[in-house]
Scaffold this motif. Sequence first.
Motif, PDB file in Angstrom:
ATOM      1  N   VAL A 424       3.375  -8.738  -8.251  1.00 36.55           N
ATOM      2  CA  VAL A 424       4.522  -8.006  -7.710  1.00 36.55           C
ATOM      3  C   VAL A 424       4.090  -7.144  -6.539  1.00 36.55           C
ATOM      4  CG1 VAL A 424       6.355  -6.344  -8.216  1.00 36.55           C
ATOM      5  CG2 VAL A 424       5.645  -8.001  -9.970  1.00 36.55           C
ATOM      6  N   ALA A 425       2.980  -6.458  -6.682  1.00 34.25           N
ATOM      7  CA  ALA A 425       2.484  -5.584  -5.620  1.00 34.25           C
ATOM      8  C   ALA A 425       2.232  -6.362  -4.338  1.00 34.25           C
ATOM      9  CB  ALA A 425       1.210  -4.877  -6.077  1.00 34.25           C
ATOM     10  N   GLU A 426       1.723  -7.578  -4.483  1.00 37.39           N
ATOM     11  CA  GLU A 426       1.427  -8.404  -3.302  1.00 37.39           C
ATOM     12  C   GLU A 426       2.710  -8.785  -2.573  1.00 37.39           C
ATOM     13  OE1 GLU A 426      -1.188  -9.850  -0.628  1.00 37.39           O
ATOM     14  OE2 GLU A 426      -1.684  -8.734  -2.467  1.00 37.39           O
ATOM     15  N   VAL A 427       3.750  -9.141  -3.328  1.00 38.71           N
ATOM     16  CA  VAL A 427       5.031  -9.490  -2.705  1.00 38.71           C
ATOM     17  C   VAL A 427       5.668  -8.247  -2.078  1.00 38.71           C
ATOM     18  CG1 VAL A 427       7.381 -10.328  -3.130  1.00 38.71           C
ATOM     19  CG2 VAL A 427       5.436 -11.434  -4.252  1.00 38.71           C
ATOM     20  N   ARG A 428       5.549  -7.124  -2.750  1.00 37.69           N
ATOM     21  CA  ARG A 428       6.130  -5.880  -2.236  1.00 37.69           C
ATOM     22  C   ARG A 428       5.527  -5.519  -0.876  1.00 37.69           C
ATOM     23  NH1 ARG A 428       8.609  -1.364  -4.961  1.00 37.69           N
ATOM     24  NH2 ARG A 428       8.012  -2.202  -7.015  1.00 37.69           N
ATOM     25  N   LYS A 429       4.241  -5.801  -0.689  1.00 42.09           N
ATOM     26  CA  LYS A 429       3.576  -5.485   0.577  1.00 42.09           C
ATOM     27  C   LYS A 429       4.244  -6.168   1.767  1.00 42.09           C
ATOM     28  CE  LYS A 429      -1.171  -4.844  -1.176  1.00 42.09           C
ATOM     29  NZ  LYS A 429      -2.529  -5.468  -1.165  1.00 42.09           N
ATOM     30  N   GLY A 430       4.793  -7.346   1.520  1.00 39.57           N
ATOM     31  CA  GLY A 430       5.382  -8.118   2.602  1.00 39.57           C
ATOM     32  C   GLY A 430       6.833  -7.780   2.901  1.00 39.57           C
ATOM     33  N   ILE A 431       7.392  -6.812   2.187  1.00 39.36           N
ATOM     34  CA  ILE A 431       8.794  -6.430   2.390  1.00 39.36           C
ATOM     35  C   ILE A 431       8.841  -5.073   3.092  1.00 39.36           C
ATOM     36  CG2 ILE A 431      10.999  -5.957   1.265  1.00 39.36           C
ATOM     37  CD1 ILE A 431      10.030  -7.627  -1.102  1.00 39.36           C
ATOM     38  N   PRO A 432       9.502  -4.971   4.246  1.00 37.00           N
ATOM     39  CA  PRO A 432       9.574  -3.685   4.951  1.00 37.00           C
ATOM     40  C   PRO A 432      10.147  -2.586   4.063  1.00 37.00           C
ATOM     41  CG  PRO A 432      10.381  -5.455   6.349  1.00 37.00           C
ATOM     42  CD  PRO A 432      10.190  -6.045   4.982  1.00 37.00           C
ATOM     43  N   GLU A 433       9.610  -1.394   4.191  1.00 33.38           N
ATOM     44  CA  GLU A 433      10.055  -0.269   3.372  1.00 33.38           C
ATOM     45  C   GLU A 433      11.551  -0.020   3.531  1.00 33.38           C
ATOM     46  OE1 GLU A 433       9.859   2.484   0.523  1.00 33.38           O
ATOM     47  OE2 GLU A 433       8.168   1.238   1.169  1.00 33.38           O
ATOM     48  N   LYS A 434      12.058  -0.208   4.738  1.00 33.87           N
ATOM     49  CA  LYS A 434      13.479   0.011   4.996  1.00 33.87           C
ATOM     50  C   LYS A 434      14.342  -0.943   4.184  1.00 33.87           C
ATOM     51  CE  LYS A 434      16.860   0.484   8.749  1.00 33.87           C
ATOM     52  NZ  LYS A 434      17.926  -0.292   8.063  1.00 33.87           N
ATOM     53  N   VAL A 435      13.876  -2.190   4.025  1.00 35.17           N
ATOM     54  CA  VAL A 435      14.616  -3.168   3.237  1.00 35.17           C
ATOM     55  C   VAL A 435      14.683  -2.729   1.779  1.00 35.17           C
ATOM     56  CG1 VAL A 435      14.603  -5.545   2.376  1.00 35.17           C
ATOM     57  CG2 VAL A 435      14.042  -5.072   4.769  1.00 35.17           C
ATOM     58  N   LEU A 436      13.567  -2.257   1.257  1.00 36.14           N
ATOM     59  CA  LEU A 436      13.560  -1.776  -0.123  1.00 36.14           C
ATOM     60  C   LEU A 436      14.474  -0.568  -0.289  1.00 36.14           C
ATOM     61  CD1 LEU A 436       9.741  -2.031  -0.903  1.00 36.14           C
ATOM     62  CD2 LEU A 436      11.547  -3.582  -1.657  1.00 36.14           C
ATOM     63  N   ARG A 437      14.441   0.320   0.701  1.00 37.00           N
ATOM     64  CA  ARG A 437      15.244   1.542   0.628  1.00 37.00           C
ATOM     65  C   ARG A 437      16.742   1.245   0.746  1.00 37.00           C
ATOM     66  NH1 ARG A 437      12.822   3.810   4.342  1.00 37.00           N
ATOM     67  NH2 ARG A 437      14.304   3.514   6.051  1.00 37.00           N
ATOM     68  N   ASP A 438      17.077   0.241   1.574  1.00 36.79           N
ATOM     69  CA  ASP A 438      18.479  -0.056   1.816  1.00 36.79           C
ATOM     70  C   ASP A 438      19.067  -1.053   0.832  1.00 36.79           C
ATOM     71  OD1 ASP A 438      18.282   1.600   3.965  1.00 36.79           O
ATOM     72  OD2 ASP A 438      18.233   0.019   5.484  1.00 36.79           O
ATOM     73  N   SER A 439      18.277  -1.475  -0.137  1.00 35.58           N
ATOM     74  CA  SER A 439      18.753  -2.507  -1.066  1.00 35.58           C
ATOM     75  C   SER A 439      19.413  -1.939  -2.299  1.00 35.58           C
ATOM     76  CB  SER A 439      17.582  -3.407  -1.475  1.00 35.58           C
ATOM     77  OG  SER A 439      16.587  -2.664  -2.167  1.00 35.58           O
ATOM     78  N   ALA A 440      19.823  -0.703  -2.238  1.00 38.88           N
ATOM     79  CA  ALA A 440      20.562  -0.108  -3.352  1.00 38.88           C
ATOM     80  C   ALA A 440      21.879  -0.838  -3.542  1.00 38.88           C
ATOM     81  CB  ALA A 440      20.798   1.377  -3.057  1.00 38.88           C
ATOM     82  N   PRO A 441      22.524  -0.713  -4.724  1.00 37.12           N
ATOM     83  CA  PRO A 441      23.692  -1.501  -5.052  1.00 37.12           C
ATOM     84  C   PRO A 441      24.813  -1.422  -4.018  1.00 37.12           C
ATOM     85  CG  PRO A 441      22.912  -0.389  -7.005  1.00 37.12           C
ATOM     86  CD  PRO A 441      22.104   0.141  -5.849  1.00 37.12           C
ATOM     87  N   ASN A 442      25.378  -2.585  -3.713  1.00 40.80           N
ATOM     88  CA  ASN A 442      26.549  -2.723  -2.844  1.00 40.80           C
ATOM     89  C   ASN A 442      26.976  -4.169  -3.004  1.00 40.80           C
ATOM     90  OD1 ASN A 442      28.539  -2.572  -0.980  1.00 40.80           O
ATOM     91  ND2 ASN A 442      27.193  -2.471   0.811  1.00 40.80           N
TER      92      ASN A 442
END
Length: 446
Positions: A424-442
Amino acid sequence: MKFIPLPFAVLGCSLFLFTIEANAASQTQIDRGEYLARIGDCTGCHTTEDGQSFAGGLGIDSPFGTIYSSNITPDKQTGIGNYSRDDFAAALREGSLPDGTHLYPAMPYTAYAKVTDEDIDALYAYFMEGVEPVDNEPEKTDLSFPFNQRWGIGLWDWMFATADTYEPNPDQSEQYNRGAYLVEGLGHCGSCHTPRGLFFQQKAYGAGDDHFLTGQTLGVWYAPNLRGGGEGDQGLQGWSEKDIANYLATGRNVHSGVVGEMISVVQHSLSHLKDEDLTSIAVYLKSLPRSTEAPSDDEAPSVQDKTDENKDTSATLASAKVDIDSGERLYLDNCNACHFTNGKGASWVFPALKGNSLVVAENPDGLLHVILAGAQMPSTPKAPAKLAMPGFGWRLSDKEVADLATFVRSGWGNDGDSVTADQVAEVRKGIPEKVLRDSAPNMVKE
């Protein structure tokens, strides 16, 4: 009033009508070329997110580095405006430019080699007369040695670029042959869904080879087996022709929804195809028998018919008597509202997890990417709503995501291996922080 002798009047009228007819035929050819460009998904590679159509510059990741797409507008300085029809055909079918430069096979010329002369003519008419010229010089591809030696691609072509213009199979229906022509040729489905060999060559280019369309992993995404023949229920075997056509047209059906690179393919290409062409593709895919060849690196997903385990999983979740830090509890808290205790989801809205090719793929990275960053179905003419799954990377730890993924990959008869926090950590490294931050429910974005 000036009178024109009758013979000259008739001749002038005939020439006028001939000119109208010629122009109409030319426009018909341009329109046909535009449709063919949709089938080939030329936009997908030759248009950047905020760029002008076909102006190039999109960076395409490859095992050898980033390859930047070219400007294919009719601009005479930076595009293909000086190409003759034969220059255009050579680039499309052979990956060879007028100056002798070889294109990298990220351009699927090995599939486009199957395109007929008539369709080449229509595509040329469209790109020369139906596309606006754009003055844009894309970034140059600059791979490291030895991959920057393009002369070597000529040798690669000699060894592996063996496809010829498609010849209809006289033993098959017109509908089958149309589907085969689209899938094997302009649609270049094999570029993603056929295993690659030691030299990154596509192992097969048509239905006559058991390797064709048996699936492979590209980056984090698993491009599944598309061979839908036989009586089983794995992958497309369990889908009807209508299920396949619906999926291609809308990015969703009663079984699943698109993720990863397929989102762009559906949005820009497949959703614009005529119903009869989508049906032909479905007929062809359902005709392909189950392959005797395993996908490369044993990446084929595995789904077992475990009725008892399916019932046990649903019963365990329904009882809600699960440990607070277990994968089951994480599923109930984060996934159950949409995918339900039976793992079947909701038709056309929330994909089923039971038997889902992404869920049970040998490489779990695609599933982990969706859990972390979420996913959004494309907006298409027949299904305009952009249904979205929120990402959970902003609130779940690597261990929690691993536990959740492990549960999903083993529940309801699924037979996927367990997942570790390190994966999981390896996949997380490849995802921009902004994408993770903006992926809250909608859930639904219009």
